[in-house]
Design a protein around this motif. Sequence first.
Motif: not given
Length: 302
Positions: A24, A79-80, A82-83, A99, A20-21, A17
């Motif tokens: 973003q 980002l993708e 990490a998602r 995010a 991901l954050r 997480w």
Amino acid sequence: DSEAARLRLRQATAQAWIALRAAQELIDAIEAQREQAALAIELAKARLAGGRGSVVDAMAAQAAALDLDNRRDSAQGQLEAARAALARWLDVDPAHLAASGSWPDFAALPTSEAELLGRLDHQAALLPWQARSDLAQAAVDVAVAGKRPDWSISASYGQRSRSPGGMRRDDMLMFEVAVGLPLFARNRQDRDVAARRAELAAVEAEHEDARRAQLDTLRETLAQWHAMQRLVARKQQQLLPLAHDRSRTALAAYRGGGALQPWLDARRDELELEVEHTTHLSELGRAWAALAFLLPTAETTP
């Protein structure tokens, strides 16, 4: 060990997480710069049309915007990824993950540092060792028990018929006591007990090595956590505000008739600082998660 696996899952989920954050946050910073870049392109075109600008400036402004587009595409890829990593830990569709949410307080842990240092055997890396020690001790107990003789007693009743001479014989009640004495106990069973005790000593020695390694890892993580707190705080409170002000000031000066190059330099430096900041923020978050989810009593979530 199920508890150790649960702690590792929570730690991995928190770190996914955080990644991901951070991705973003970098995208948000790049988007803010793209707005400046779009304004710089408009200014360059207007000055060129008015005969006060140069083709070089117009091309430089467009190149800066393209560079930001490339940076945004790269950040979007992060980002993708990490998602997808977070979705794997949560077992959900990546499309359902956003995010969103604020950062945890990375300056605070759910348990004190003294408690972390004092409860090493309760941490995920060391939880399986107690079961291994118990198993080795049980093997010693079985080997020692094998040296004791097994006692047993049995009884039987026999009804006897008359003898050939016509005399009746009394019925017979028999008791039998048996003692199982292991043969060659000094050689065979003593060796077995000694072998099991040696295995127990080896397990305990490995446990102690693992404890020392965990203590070293914990101290290193604590040191990294403290260092990253200072680094991130300095960037958030001093360096990033200065970089933002410099970039805005340089763009305002260009709008007022100044040169474009100061804004290009300021924009580049601000972007590099943003990238560096999100990297350090991720490192701080990973260190925090590694500490926050060490003990079963920690119930912190990002």
